[in-house]
Design a protein around this motif. Structure first.
Motif, PDB file in Angstrom:
ATOM      1  N   ASP A   1      25.822  80.090  50.013  1.00 51.19           N
ATOM      2  CA  ASP A   1      25.873  79.624  48.507  1.00 51.19           C
ATOM      3  C   ASP A   1      26.046  78.235  48.341  1.00 51.19           C
ATOM      4  O   ASP A   1      25.479  77.612  47.446  1.00 51.19           O
ATOM      5  N   ARG A   2      26.690  77.397  49.365  1.00 57.18           N
ATOM      6  CA  ARG A   2      26.806  76.200  48.998  1.00 57.18           C
ATOM      7  C   ARG A   2      25.648  75.456  49.231  1.00 57.18           C
ATOM      8  O   ARG A   2      25.313  74.356  48.428  1.00 57.18           O
ATOM      9  N   ASP A   3      24.877  75.786  50.252  1.00 57.20           N
ATOM     10  CA  ASP A   3      23.233  75.350  50.536  1.00 57.20           C
ATOM     11  C   ASP A   3      22.610  75.420  49.269  1.00 57.20           C
ATOM     12  O   ASP A   3      21.839  74.418  48.787  1.00 57.20           O
ATOM     13  N   PHE A   4      22.664  76.647  48.723  1.00 58.86           N
ATOM     14  CA  PHE A   4      22.005  77.096  47.389  1.00 58.86           C
ATOM     15  C   PHE A   4      22.296  76.072  46.269  1.00 58.86           C
ATOM     16  O   PHE A   4      21.426  75.754  45.521  1.00 58.86           O
ATOM     17  N   ALA A   5      23.288  75.991  46.132  1.00 55.28           N
ATOM     18  CA  ALA A   5      24.087  74.932  45.002  1.00 55.28           C
ATOM     19  C   ALA A   5      23.311  73.562  44.966  1.00 55.28           C
ATOM     20  O   ALA A   5      23.237  72.998  43.956  1.00 55.28           O
ATOM     21  N   LYS A   6      23.125  72.994  46.366  1.00 55.58           N
ATOM     22  CA  LYS A   6      22.357  71.773  46.285  1.00 55.58           C
ATOM     23  C   LYS A   6      20.929  71.785  46.005  1.00 55.58           C
ATOM     24  O   LYS A   6      20.353  70.782  45.990  1.00 55.58           O
ATOM     25  N   LEU A   7      20.330  72.992  45.856  1.00 63.48           N
ATOM     26  CA  LEU A   7      18.824  72.916  45.705  1.00 63.48           C
ATOM     27  C   LEU A   7      18.682  72.681  44.260  1.00 63.48           C
ATOM     28  O   LEU A   7      19.368  73.421  43.275  1.00 63.48           O
ATOM     29  N   ARG A   8      18.045  71.612  43.982  1.00 60.88           N
ATOM     30  CA  ARG A   8      17.547  71.481  42.574  1.00 60.88           C
ATOM     31  C   ARG A   8      16.486  72.566  41.951  1.00 60.88           C
ATOM     32  O   ARG A   8      15.742  72.806  42.332  1.00 60.88           O
ATOM     33  N   THR A   9      17.034  73.197  40.687  1.00 57.91           N
ATOM     34  CA  THR A   9      16.163  74.145  40.046  1.00 57.91           C
ATOM     35  C   THR A   9      15.868  73.757  38.644  1.00 57.91           C
ATOM     36  O   THR A   9      15.166  74.752  38.136  1.00 57.91           O
ATOM     37  N   GLY A  10      15.776  72.249  38.339  1.00 52.00           N
ATOM     38  CA  GLY A  10      15.321  71.953  37.183  1.00 52.00           C
ATOM     39  C   GLY A  10      16.449  72.187  36.174  1.00 52.00           C
ATOM     40  O   GLY A  10      16.209  71.582  34.836  1.00 52.00           O
TER      41      GLY A  10
ATOM     42  N   SER B   1      23.316  70.554  37.276  1.00 47.79           N
ATOM     43  CA  SER B   1      24.347  71.161  37.853  1.00 47.79           C
ATOM     44  C   SER B   1      25.089  70.075  38.712  1.00 47.79           C
ATOM     45  O   SER B   1      24.673  69.276  39.197  1.00 47.79           O
ATOM     46  N   THR B   2      26.825  70.327  38.638  1.00 44.75           N
ATOM     47  CA  THR B   2      27.376  69.187  39.226  1.00 44.75           C
ATOM     48  C   THR B   2      27.282  69.258  40.828  1.00 44.75           C
ATOM     49  O   THR B   2      27.585  68.304  41.633  1.00 44.75           O
ATOM     50  N   ALA B   3      26.691  70.491  41.485  1.00 42.66           N
ATOM     51  CA  ALA B   3      26.660  70.650  42.720  1.00 42.66           C
ATOM     52  C   ALA B   3      25.531  69.715  43.203  1.00 42.66           C
ATOM     53  O   ALA B   3      25.650  69.538  44.397  1.00 42.66           O
ATOM     54  N   LEU B   4      24.819  69.309  42.386  1.00 44.21           N
ATOM     55  CA  LEU B   4      23.687  68.508  42.949  1.00 44.21           C
ATOM     56  C   LEU B   4      24.155  67.077  43.485  1.00 44.21           C
ATOM     57  O   LEU B   4      23.571  66.682  44.547  1.00 44.21           O
ATOM     58  N   VAL B   5      25.229  66.573  42.985  1.00 48.53           N
ATOM     59  CA  VAL B   5      26.053  65.369  43.649  1.00 48.53           C
ATOM     60  C   VAL B   5      27.241  65.586  44.559  1.00 48.53           C
ATOM     61  O   VAL B   5      27.408  64.617  44.995  1.00 48.53           O
ATOM     62  N   ASP B   6      27.256  66.852  44.979  1.00 46.86           N
ATOM     63  CA  ASP B   6      28.460  67.100  45.841  1.00 46.86           C
ATOM     64  C   ASP B   6      28.355  66.580  47.296  1.00 46.86           C
ATOM     65  O   ASP B   6      29.214  65.832  47.800  1.00 46.86           O
ATOM     66  N   GLY B   7      26.974  66.497  47.894  1.00 45.55           N
ATOM     67  CA  GLY B   7      26.917  66.023  48.962  1.00 45.55           C
ATOM     68  C   GLY B   7      26.583  64.505  49.116  1.00 45.55           C
ATOM     69  O   GLY B   7      26.351  63.859  50.192  1.00 45.55           O
ATOM     70  N   ILE B   8      26.605  63.718  47.946  1.00 44.92           N
ATOM     71  CA  ILE B   8      26.427  62.430  47.844  1.00 44.92           C
ATOM     72  C   ILE B   8      27.553  61.628  47.958  1.00 44.92           C
ATOM     73  O   ILE B   8      28.579  61.918  47.339  1.00 44.92           O
ATOM     74  N   LYS B   9      27.535  60.434  48.947  1.00 37.73           N
ATOM     75  CA  LYS B   9      28.788  59.765  49.336  1.00 37.73           C
ATOM     76  C   LYS B   9      28.358  58.136  48.908  1.00 37.73           C
ATOM     77  O   LYS B   9      27.107  57.924  49.372  1.00 37.73           O
TER      78      LYS B   9
END
Length: 186
Positions: free
Chosen positions: A22-31, A34-42
């Motif tokens: 679910d976490r991996d899917f949240a990071k996928l951009r779908t057009g 979503s705030t999850a797009l920037v979750d992995g960015i440091k």
């Protein structure tokens, strides 16, 4: 360890594999934004890599826009740089107070690439579930070898582990199909 605790442990670990998917899917951009797009960015914040969500408020004003407002104005440049360096392919627009990211519609080719990535994540989750099954079966065989359970109990427990595995692999397939549909929707 007994049969019940082995089964509970296996189920718990399989649920964690699903949560990771679910976490991996949240990071996928779908057009869609979503705030999850920037979750992995440091961002490099005073020499320390800091997650963007810990140094700014991230909001979704509409389905195609993401806004990032750093609490410290000095962090704007660092956040902008981190977004540009990320592999999201997004371009931030900085107005001095807020960073706006407009999410462009996905091309057909990019959608197909994202579906491939989603399938890869799904396959990794299935492998994780199967590894849990292997560990559980090894634990059960050890119990039988140590004469703590009978051969019949081992066979029933191994069947139960297989049923759990089938259930979770089915869940992974459902999540993958839903994500593919979401990505391919225009």
């Amino acid at each position: 360890m007994d049969i019940d605790s082995t089964l509970l442990d296996a189920e718990d670990r399989m649920e964690k594999a699903l949560a990771a998917l679910d976490r991996d899917f949240a990071k996928l951009r779908t057009g869609r934004a979503s705030t999850a797009l920037v979750d992995g960015i440091k961002a490099d914040y005073y020499g320390t890599p800091t997650p963007v969500s810990q140094m700014a408020s991230v909001a979704v004003p509409d389905s195609r826009t993401l806004t990032i407002q750093p609490w410290d104005k000095g962090g704007i440049a660092a956040v902008e740089k981190a977004i540009l360096k990320s592999d999201l392919g997004l371009t931030p627009v900085n107005d001095g107070k807020i960073i706006r990211i407009v999410i462009p519609p996905l091309t057909e080719e990019r959608r197909k690439d994202l579906v491939k990535v989603a399938r890869k994540y799904s396959e990794e989750a299935k492998v994780a579930v199967r590894n849990v099954r292997r560990d559980a079966n090894d634990g059960l065989k050890k119990l039988e070898k140590d004469k703590e359970i009978t051969e019949d109990e081992l066979k029933k427990a191994v069947d139960d582990v297989q049923k759990l595995t089938d259930k979770f692999v089915g869940d992974v397939d459902k999540k993958c199909a839903a994500k593919e549909k979401e990505i391919m929707d225009i």
